[in-house]
Write a protein that holds these residues in place. Structure first.
Motif, PDB file in Angstrom:
ATOM      1  N   ASN A   2     119.748  20.809  47.139  1.00 55.50           N
ATOM      2  CA  ASN A   2     118.391  20.272  47.177  1.00 55.50           C
ATOM      3  C   ASN A   2     118.000  19.931  48.627  1.00 55.50           C
ATOM      4  N   LYS A   3     116.743  19.610  48.801  1.00 59.06           N
ATOM      5  CA  LYS A   3     116.191  19.380  50.149  1.00 59.06           C
ATOM      6  C   LYS A   3     116.867  18.195  50.846  1.00 59.06           C
ATOM      7  N   THR A   4     117.181  17.146  50.097  1.00 58.29           N
ATOM      8  CA  THR A   4     117.837  15.972  50.687  1.00 58.29           C
ATOM      9  C   THR A   4     119.227  16.329  51.188  1.00 58.29           C
ATOM     10  N   GLU A   5     119.995  17.056  50.387  1.00 58.24           N
ATOM     11  CA  GLU A   5     121.338  17.476  50.812  1.00 58.24           C
ATOM     12  C   GLU A   5     121.247  18.392  52.038  1.00 58.24           C
ATOM     13  N   PHE A   6     120.277  19.306  52.016  1.00 64.94           N
ATOM     14  CA  PHE A   6     120.081  20.209  53.141  1.00 64.94           C
ATOM     15  C   PHE A   6     119.748  19.417  54.405  1.00 64.94           C
ATOM     16  N   THR A   7     118.834  18.471  54.278  1.00 62.06           N
ATOM     17  CA  THR A   7     118.423  17.658  55.422  1.00 62.06           C
ATOM     18  C   THR A   7     119.601  16.875  55.990  1.00 62.06           C
ATOM     19  N   ASN A   8     120.438  16.315  55.118  1.00 59.53           N
ATOM     20  CA  ASN A   8     121.608  15.570  55.583  1.00 59.53           C
ATOM     21  C   ASN A   8     122.578  16.475  56.343  1.00 59.53           C
ATOM     22  N   LEU A  10     121.773  19.277  57.864  1.00 54.49           N
ATOM     23  CA  LEU A  10     121.084  19.651  59.091  1.00 54.49           C
ATOM     24  C   LEU A  10     121.225  18.547  60.141  1.00 54.49           C
ATOM     25  N   LYS A  11     121.018  17.300  59.750  1.00 50.53           N
ATOM     26  CA  LYS A  11     121.159  16.177  60.679  1.00 50.53           C
ATOM     27  C   LYS A  11     122.580  16.108  61.232  1.00 50.53           C
ATOM     28  N   GLY A  41     116.601  11.861  64.061  1.00 52.96           N
ATOM     29  CA  GLY A  41     116.339  12.429  62.740  1.00 52.96           C
ATOM     30  C   GLY A  41     116.115  13.918  62.874  1.00 52.96           C
ATOM     31  N   LEU A  42     114.953  14.382  62.409  1.00 53.88           N
ATOM     32  CA  LEU A  42     114.628  15.802  62.465  1.00 53.88           C
ATOM     33  C   LEU A  42     113.666  16.137  63.610  1.00 53.88           C
ATOM     34  N   GLU A 123     108.976  19.008  66.647  1.00 48.39           N
ATOM     35  CA  GLU A 123     109.029  18.682  65.222  1.00 48.39           C
ATOM     36  C   GLU A 123     109.518  19.924  64.481  1.00 48.39           C
ATOM     37  N   ILE A 124     110.611  19.787  63.761  1.00 50.03           N
ATOM     38  CA  ILE A 124     111.179  20.922  63.032  1.00 50.03           C
ATOM     39  C   ILE A 124     110.305  21.231  61.826  1.00 50.03           C
ATOM     40  N   GLU A 125     109.870  22.475  61.721  1.00 51.11           N
ATOM     41  CA  GLU A 125     109.078  22.905  60.567  1.00 51.11           C
ATOM     42  C   GLU A 125     109.958  23.607  59.537  1.00 51.11           C
ATOM     43  N   THR A 126     110.788  24.540  60.005  1.00 50.76           N
ATOM     44  CA  THR A 126     111.713  25.216  59.097  1.00 50.76           C
ATOM     45  C   THR A 126     113.086  25.281  59.749  1.00 50.76           C
ATOM     46  N   ALA A 127     114.121  25.339  58.915  1.00 46.57           N
ATOM     47  CA  ALA A 127     115.487  25.446  59.416  1.00 46.57           C
ATOM     48  C   ALA A 127     116.296  26.298  58.457  1.00 46.57           C
ATOM     49  N   LYS A 128     117.312  26.932  59.009  1.00 50.41           N
ATOM     50  CA  LYS A 128     118.208  27.782  58.231  1.00 50.41           C
ATOM     51  C   LYS A 128     119.621  27.557  58.746  1.00 50.41           C
ATOM     52  N   ILE A 129     120.515  27.066  57.879  1.00 48.66           N
ATOM     53  CA  ILE A 129     121.901  26.841  58.247  1.00 48.66           C
ATOM     54  C   ILE A 129     122.667  28.135  57.992  1.00 48.66           C
ATOM     55  N   MET A 130     123.363  28.591  59.023  1.00 47.87           N
ATOM     56  CA  MET A 130     124.088  29.857  58.957  1.00 47.87           C
ATOM     57  C   MET A 130     125.596  29.616  59.053  1.00 47.87           C
TER      58      MET A 130
END
Length: 143
Positions: A2-8, A10-11, A41-42, A123-130
C-alpha cells in the motif's frame, strides 16, 4: 504494497542515500549531474550557485528526474529509487532548509554566507523503487 508502506520504504532509501543524479532539460535535451541531496520526509533539498545551468534549466522547466541509491546500499539487492519531482528555487533559505542543508558539511558552510547560493527544493511527485526483492517496481504517485 500500500501507499503508506511504499512511502516508509522510500523514506528509508532517501534517509540512507545522499548522492545521486539530477537530470534537467536544456534545449530539449536531458542534462544529468551528480548532486548531494538531503530530505525532510518526501521533500528533497540540494544547493548550487545561482549562475549555473541547473538554475537556468529549472527556471524554464521545474521538473527534475533524480536517481538515488544503488552504490551506497549495503544490502545485496542494491535497490535504488527513480524520482520525478517539481523543483522550487526559493529566494531565501529559511531556517528549516538551512538546518537540512547544513548536514552537507563544510562545502555548504563555505557557501552559506555567499549571496550566490541557491537552494533547490524538490517535491516528489512520483517514485519507483527498483531492485528490491520485496517491492514490485511500479511508479507510485505521491501527490
Amino acid at each position: 504494497m500500500n501507499k503508506t508502506e511504499f512511502t516508509n520504504k522510500l523514506k528509508e532509501i532517501l534517509d540512507s542515500n545522499k548522492i545521486g543524479t539530477m537530470a534537467t532539460i536544456r534545449e530539449d535535451k536531458p542534462m544529468s549531474r551528480y548532486m548531494t541531496f538531503y530530505n525532510d520526509g518526501l521533500t528533497l533539498y540540494t544547493y548550487t550557485t545561482k549562475d549555473t545551468y541547473k538554475v537556468e534549466d529549472l527556471e524554464k522547466n521545474p521538473y527534475a528526474h533524480i536517481l538515488l541509491g544503488y552504490e551506497e546500499s549495503t544490502d545485496k539487492t542494491k535497490r535504488f529509487v527513480e524520482i520525478l519531482g517539481k523543483a522550487k528555487l526559493p529566494e531565501d533559505v529559511t531556517p528549516d532548509v538551512d538546518e537540512t542543508l547544513a548536514k552537507i558539511g563544510q562545502t555548504y558552510q563555505k557557501l552559506k554566507g555567499n549571496d550566490n547560493l541557491q537552494a533547490i527544493e524538490i517535491e516528489i511527485e512520483t517514485a519507483k523503487i527498483m531492485n528490491d526483492d520485496e517491492t514490485e517496481a511500479e511508479t507510485v504517485d505521491l501527490t
